[in-house]
Write a protein that holds these residues in place. Structure first.
Motif, PDB file in Angstrom:
ATOM      1  N   THR A   1       5.654  12.732  -5.796  1.00  0.00           N
ATOM      2  CA  THR A   1       4.869  13.898  -5.623  1.00  0.00           C
ATOM      3  C   THR A   1       3.777  13.768  -5.103  1.00  0.00           C
ATOM      4  O   THR A   1       3.165  12.625  -5.400  1.00  0.00           O
ATOM      5  N   SER A   2       3.123  14.670  -4.289  1.00  0.00           N
ATOM      6  CA  SER A   2       2.078  14.502  -3.620  1.00  0.00           C
ATOM      7  C   SER A   2       0.845  15.454  -4.735  1.00  0.00           C
ATOM      8  O   SER A   2      -0.316  15.287  -4.155  1.00  0.00           O
ATOM      9  N   GLU A   3       1.437  15.854  -5.702  1.00  0.00           N
ATOM     10  CA  GLU A   3       0.545  16.646  -6.553  1.00  0.00           C
ATOM     11  C   GLU A   3      -0.624  15.512  -7.125  1.00  0.00           C
ATOM     12  O   GLU A   3      -0.188  14.139  -7.522  1.00  0.00           O
ATOM     13  N   PRO A   4      -1.745  15.878  -7.451  1.00  0.00           N
ATOM     14  CA  PRO A   4      -2.787  14.813  -7.897  1.00  0.00           C
ATOM     15  C   PRO A   4      -2.554  14.405  -9.180  1.00  0.00           C
ATOM     16  O   PRO A   4      -1.972  15.136 -10.216  1.00  0.00           O
TER      17      PRO A   4
ATOM     18  N   PHE B   1       0.928  -1.253   0.182  1.00  0.00           N
ATOM     19  CA  PHE B   1       0.026   0.081   0.005  1.00  0.00           C
ATOM     20  C   PHE B   1       0.852   1.306   0.151  1.00  0.00           C
ATOM     21  O   PHE B   1       1.853   1.248   0.684  1.00  0.00           O
ATOM     22  N   VAL B   2       0.768   2.284  -0.816  1.00  0.00           N
ATOM     23  CA  VAL B   2       1.438   3.476  -0.965  1.00  0.00           C
ATOM     24  C   VAL B   2       0.755   4.553  -0.742  1.00  0.00           C
ATOM     25  O   VAL B   2      -0.561   4.790  -1.175  1.00  0.00           O
ATOM     26  N   ARG B   3       1.043   5.211   0.540  1.00  0.00           N
ATOM     27  CA  ARG B   3       0.179   6.361   1.040  1.00  0.00           C
ATOM     28  C   ARG B   3       0.781   7.685   0.234  1.00  0.00           C
ATOM     29  O   ARG B   3       1.639   7.765  -0.437  1.00  0.00           O
ATOM     30  N   TYR B   4      -0.216   8.633  -0.051  1.00  0.00           N
ATOM     31  CA  TYR B   4       0.193   9.815  -0.754  1.00  0.00           C
ATOM     32  C   TYR B   4       1.469  10.453  -0.450  1.00  0.00           C
ATOM     33  O   TYR B   4       2.025  10.686  -1.335  1.00  0.00           O
ATOM     34  N   SER B   5       1.811  10.383   0.917  1.00  0.00           N
ATOM     35  CA  SER B   5       3.053  10.919   1.527  1.00  0.00           C
ATOM     36  C   SER B   5       4.379  10.335   0.712  1.00  0.00           C
ATOM     37  O   SER B   5       5.499  10.880   0.949  1.00  0.00           O
TER      38      SER B   5
END
Length: 437
Positions: A45-48, A37-41
């Motif tokens: 990049t955290s850009e959508p 599982f990959v968290r956004y952080s």
């Protein structure tokens, strides 16, 4: 031209991430495509990931557009709840093309130059696809359509255009022609809209029924903006064994009612594409004459006795009940036979982005995405693909799946035949992979 944004969830805490992991494990989504599982952080990049939804919010495609938007929002929520794409949240930017080819090309340009989306997606009506796709190629913007015309599979577009979530008309009619010929008749009169989508039906069904020893005895082309059909119906020859109808637009209910008034109690066998009744309640007065007639359905509107757990999950997520109506308004009938293509196309985009390690809008990332999409060979039935398993041909950028023939029985649609994927295969001559990027 108005636009709106379907925002991803923000401010995700460790608690909500862990809850998301549990939800993902329960749904069978997200974790299948990546080793952990990959968290956004944790993403580079955290850009959508920005996906531009080219929507028929107005114009003759508005009834489809309304549901395409709802399904897109539901799929994006599932994707974001499961960790997004490559650990990045998905953001959908919506632009209305008015179901107009010229505006469609303008929307594509706006997506590329103003919104700077990663992928444009969602176009349905074939004349809008044909009017928009060349601009997507010029701007080197991946363009995933949820249409049905043979335009993508024919090779007439460009390497940036894909149709991974719904089958094309040629495949549909080839798969069903043997059943129609065997069970309904061989002498057919066709009523179809006078634009590219209707022309695909005209050309490929005529060819398919001829291969079964039948013939199309009459072709009745009707402008898609027509509001009354009584002057066309006398063109149906009296010796017609099967009336084949496929109509689109806001006047479909008028078309079906006038068809019933024209025939009365005496009629040939009738086989229609559900396009003629998408978003229309079968319980509407004057539709009783449809009892014992047949329809093509891409995805059965009514939950069947053998309903899969995947269809149950999909209905729950998009807010549709067992009769194909909105769970919040029984009078709001879904475009269930087509809108699954939005759900499945978004998961195809996700699969290709994760396979290529997509990070941004660089030429290398775009090339990787396109080559990864072309490398896909099949989609397994599941929560990501609730309509059923499919194969994908990377050369002509088209998927091939199952078709359903349903009979109106007791005021609802019951599936009487489901084709095999192989029934809808044809010789592929197009090869987009030979085109440069």
């Amino acid at each position: 031209m108005s636009n709106s944004i379907i925002k991803p969830q923000k401010g995700i805490s460790r608690r909500s991430v862990l809850q998301g992991m549990g939800a993902a494990a329960g749904t069978g989504l997200a974790l299948q495509a990546m080793p952990g599982f990959v968290r956004y952080s944790q993403a580079a990049t955290s850009e959508p990931v920005k996906i531009g939804l080219q929507l028929h919010r107005t114009g003759i495609g508005a009834s489809y557009g309304r549901w395409y938007e709802r399904v897109t929002a539901a799929a994006v929520k599932v994707i974001n709840d499961g960790g997004g794409i490559n650990g990045r949240p998905v953001e959908v930017i919506v632009e209305d093309d008015g179901t107009d080819p010229k505006r469609g090309a303008e929307v594509v340009e706006k997506f590329a130059t103003q919104h700077k989306v990663d992928v444009a997606y969602g176009t349905l009506f074939s004349h809008v696809v044909i009017g928009s796709a060349p601009r997507a190629g010029e701007l080197k913007l991946p363009y995933v359509v949820v249409s049905e015309g043979h335009h993508v599979a024919s090779g007439k577009l460009n390497r940036y255009v894909f149709q991974p979530g719904i089958t094309d008309v040629r495949s549909q009619v080839i798969a069903m022609a043997p059943w129609i010929s065997k069970n309904l008749g061989k002498k057919v009169t066709m009523i179809f809209p006078d634009f590219a989508f209707g022309h695909d039906h005209r050309d490929y069904f005529s060819e398919a029924i001829k291969a079964q020893g039948g013939q199309v005895a009459g072709l009745i082309a009707i402008p898609p903006t027509e509001s009354s059909f009584t002057r066309y119906l006398p063109q149906i020859s009296s010796d017609t064994e099967v009336l084949y109808h496929v109509m689109v637009g806001p006047a479909v209910l008028t078309f079906v009612k006038e068809l019933g008034q024209f025939f009365g109690s005496s009629r040939p066998q009738i086989f229609g594409f559900i396009d003629s009744l998408e978003a229309v309640d079968l319980a509407t007065p004057q539709l009783e004459f449809l009892e014992d007639t047949y329809f093509w359905e891409g995805n059965p509107r009514y939950a069947q006795k053998d309903q899969t757990e995947y269809d149950k999950f999909y209905r729950e997520m998009v807010g549709v009940d067992a009769n194909g109506a909105s769970t919040s308004d029984q009078k709001d009938i879904s475009t269930y036979s087509h809108m699954f293509g939005c759900w499945e196309s978004l998961f195809a985009i996700k699969q290709a982005m994760e396979a290529s390690g997509y990070e941004g809008q660089t030429p290398k990332d775009k090339q990787g995405f396109i080559e990864a999409m072309e490398a896909i060979q099949k989609f397994d039935e599941g929560r990501e693909h609730p309509q059923g398993d499919k194969i994908f041909n990377g050369k002509n950028h088209q998927c091939y799946g199952h078709q359903n023939i349903s009979k109106v029985t007791g005021g609802r649609l019951e599936v009487v035949h489901r084709t095999a994927i192989e029934d809808g295969l044809y010789e592929v001559s197009a090869d987009y992979t030979t085109m440069s990027l």
